[in-house]
Write an enzyme that holds these catalytic residues in place. Structure first.
Site, PDB file in Angstrom:
ATOM      1  N   SER A 164     -91.451 -31.788  12.641  1.00 28.83           N
ATOM      2  CA  SER A 164     -90.734 -33.422  11.676  1.00 28.83           C
ATOM      3  C   SER A 164     -92.601 -32.773  11.707  1.00 28.83           C
ATOM      4  O   SER A 164     -93.338 -33.385  12.191  1.00 28.83           O
ATOM      5  CB  SER A 164     -90.059 -33.941  12.180  1.00 28.83           C
ATOM      6  OG  SER A 164     -88.519 -33.200  11.885  1.00 28.83           O
ATOM      7  N   LYS A 205     -86.578 -34.163   4.631  1.00 28.49           N
ATOM      8  CA  LYS A 205     -86.951 -34.681   6.166  1.00 28.49           C
ATOM      9  C   LYS A 205     -87.260 -35.469   6.134  1.00 28.49           C
ATOM     10  O   LYS A 205     -86.717 -36.953   6.656  1.00 28.49           O
ATOM     11  CB  LYS A 205     -87.365 -33.582   7.139  1.00 28.49           C
ATOM     12  CG  LYS A 205     -87.234 -34.032   8.942  1.00 28.49           C
ATOM     13  CD  LYS A 205     -85.874 -34.106   9.275  1.00 28.49           C
ATOM     14  CE  LYS A 205     -85.283 -35.200  10.385  1.00 28.49           C
ATOM     15  NZ  LYS A 205     -86.344 -34.605  11.934  1.00 28.49           N
ATOM     16  N   LYS A 250     -93.110 -41.938  14.066  1.00 32.77           N
ATOM     17  CA  LYS A 250     -93.952 -41.065  13.322  1.00 32.77           C
ATOM     18  C   LYS A 250     -93.589 -39.936  12.238  1.00 32.77           C
ATOM     19  O   LYS A 250     -94.236 -40.173  11.192  1.00 32.77           O
ATOM     20  CB  LYS A 250     -94.281 -39.867  14.021  1.00 32.77           C
ATOM     21  CG  LYS A 250     -95.319 -38.467  13.498  1.00 32.77           C
ATOM     22  CD  LYS A 250     -93.675 -37.401  13.247  1.00 32.77           C
ATOM     23  CE  LYS A 250     -92.940 -37.078  14.451  1.00 32.77           C
ATOM     24  NZ  LYS A 250     -92.474 -35.799  14.227  1.00 32.77           N
TER      25      LYS A 250
END
Length: 303
Positions: A98, A172, A240
């Site tokens: 990701s 995502k 994150k």
């Protein structure tokens, strides 16, 4: 060359990478593995080749899969450590990490410059989905490159092509926005109910049958009740992702208040020493804020 003779180099044998490697090996793909901590490759040493460097791992691979922690690590492995330069002509790079969409687009161009294909294909489903080969795979790339990747994806879960390179990462980010915000909502709902005297387990069961039912309430709601915060997806990774969501929003001129608030809560959770708890452990930050623990009646020692 038939699908099962595609030689796969897999870079990143961590919480997600290990079960994904297991499924690819079980599907019959020959594999070369690399991980920064080499010992994590050892369980597969009798079935796969273990490489000493990313460049060595990819040199003979038809397909290169990266499953790494963040954009900086992917950049380090693919570019600084020479994996991209070592690709053979016609290879296909599949980044299942990701990362920021802009980084995916740049890596896609680097692959094209070397005569290779590229697909950004982040996943959702966590370690359980990885182990059970039912990951939701969000793929960005040309139809031809995604088509080349589908035999590999079939051993890992279900693939949906989102659009061009970078769009898998956008999907995502959308996924992680919903996940992070919903974890926060479930935490608040269960603590509110328990503090007022309701049984949180019974509340969860009742809500699952109604409009508030969700995968987050089903799985992470149970984790909260059981206080099982062993990491499937660590809080630092969710932080994150929330940061990347806000960065992308700013780049597009958007204001996302719920994402901002959820980011701030994860930031506090990590700052308070919980970087490696599961992201459902956001409950811990809510408990800290309120001086109450989720229990049968929402009571507990103040922190």
């Amino acid at each position: 060359m038939t699908d099962k003779h595609l030689h796969i180099a897999f870079l990143g044998i961590g919480l997600m990478g290990a079960p994904m490697t297991r499924n690819l090996l079980d599907a019959g793909f020959p594999m070369t593995l690399w991980n920064r901590t080499a010992s994590k490759c050892e369980p597969f040493a009798s079935e796969a080749t273990i490489a000493d460097s990313p460049a060595e791992a990819v040199a003979k691979a038809d397909v290169v899969i990266t499953m790494l922690e963040n954009s900086d690590v992917v950049e380090q492995v693919l570019v600084a450590q020479g994996a991209m330069d070592a690709l053979k002509p016609g290879a296909l790079v599949i980044d299942m990490s990701s990362i920021q969409p802009s980084v995916a687009r740049r890596h896609g161009q680097l692959a094209a410059d070397r005569g290779a294909g590229y697909v950004d294909a982040p996943v959702s489903g966590g370690t359980l989905g990885a182990a059970e080969a039912r990951l939701s795979i969000m793929a960005g790339g040309t139809e031809a490159d995604v088509g080349r990747a589908r035999p590999v994806f079939a051993a890992l879960g279900k693939c949906t092509r989102i659009g061009p390179v970078g769009s898998g990462q956008l999907a995502k980010l959308a996924n992680q926005a919903i996940v992070g915000i919903t974890i926060g909502a479930v935490s608040e709902a269960l603590l509110l109910a328990a503090k007022g005297g309701a049984d949180p387990a019974a509340v969860r069961e009742a809500l699952l049958g109604g409009f508030a039912g969700s995968r987050i309430l089903e799985l992470h709601g149970q984790r909260m009740i059981d206080r099982d915060f062993a990491p499937g997806a660590p809080a630092r990774i969710q932080l994150k992702d929330m940061r990347m969501i806000l960065d992308e929003a700013r780049a597009e001129g958007l204001t996302l208040p719920l994402a901002q608030q959820t980011h701030n809560e994860y930031l506090s959770l990590v700052a308070n020493g919980h970087s490696d708890v599961d992201h459902s452990g956001l409950l811990l930050e809510l408990e800290h804020l309120n001086g109450a623990l989720l229990g049968a009646h929402g009571q507990g020692p103040k922190e």
